[in-house]
Design a protein around this motif. Structure first.
Motif, mmCIF file in Angstrom:
data_model
loop_
_atom_site.group_PDB
_atom_site.id
_atom_site.type_symbol
_atom_site.label_atom_id
_atom_site.label_comp_id
_atom_site.label_asym_id
_atom_site.label_seq_id
_atom_site.Cartn_x
_atom_site.Cartn_y
_atom_site.Cartn_z
ATOM 1 N N SER A 82 -54.568 -12.541 90.748
ATOM 2 C CA SER A 82 -53.599 -13.534 90.250
ATOM 3 C C SER A 82 -53.012 -13.097 88.907
ATOM 4 O O SER A 82 -51.822 -13.269 88.658
ATOM 5 N N ARG A 83 -53.851 -12.548 88.018
ATOM 6 C CA ARG A 83 -53.373 -12.063 86.712
ATOM 7 C C ARG A 83 -52.370 -10.923 86.919
ATOM 8 O O ARG A 83 -51.312 -10.893 86.293
ATOM 9 N N GLU A 110 -65.729 -6.134 87.604
ATOM 10 C CA GLU A 110 -65.935 -7.581 87.750
ATOM 11 C C GLU A 110 -64.768 -8.405 87.218
ATOM 12 O O GLU A 110 -64.571 -9.534 87.641
ATOM 13 N N ASP A 111 -63.998 -7.848 86.278
ATOM 14 C CA ASP A 111 -62.894 -8.591 85.669
ATOM 15 C C ASP A 111 -61.597 -8.501 86.477
ATOM 16 O O ASP A 111 -60.578 -9.034 86.073
ATOM 17 N N ASN A 166 -58.608 -9.321 88.672
ATOM 18 C CA ASN A 166 -58.049 -10.623 88.982
ATOM 19 C C ASN A 166 -56.651 -10.407 89.557
ATOM 20 O O ASN A 166 -55.710 -10.119 88.817
#
Length: 131
Positions: free
Chosen positions: A115-116, A110-111, A113
């Motif tokens: 973009s990160r 779920e974490d 990302n």
């Protein structure tokens, strides 16, 4: 084995920072694995980017009977990975130093990302650290 350097009347050893918890660091030296704190002079007179971070080579005074040491200086870095501090502060924060190759790893849960991941990839390119 590393030679002992005599500085300011104290025996100091070179060591490598391998982990960090706030102002306490774990350093590997010729005397073994030591929990280290940062000397007050270094902590209060240096800029945040000049303080020890994971991967830094440092000069420290070991207290072998306690398995502890005090870090007095940071040796010159070949590279460093810097980001903005998390939270309300906006200053820079060194994540790691003296990096040869960056392995960017992220969970697929779920974490995740994208973009990160792209930001970290851009940071490695900016710092001339091969990803």
């Amino acid at each position: 084995m590393c030679a002992v350097q005599q500085i300011s009347g104290r025996d100091q050893l070179p060591g490598r920072v391998i982990s960090q918890q706030r102002h306490y660091l774990t350093v590997v030296t010729a005397a073994g694995l030591l929990q280290a704190d940062i000397a007050g002079r270094l902590l209060h007179t240096s800029a945040p980017l000049e303080r020890p971070a994971i991967g830094d080579w440092v000069m420290c005074s070991p207290r072998k009977s306690e398995q502890r040491a005090t870090i007095h200086s940071v040796l010159p870095r070949s590279s460093c990975f810097v980001r903005k501090e998390v939270g309300k502060r906006t200053g820079p924060q060194v994540i790691a130093a003296n990096i040869d190759v960056a392995f960017l790893v992220m969970t697929m849960g779920e974490d995740f990302n994208l973009s990160r991941l792209e930001r970290y990839l851009a940071l490695t390119k900016e710092r001339v650290i091969p990803p």
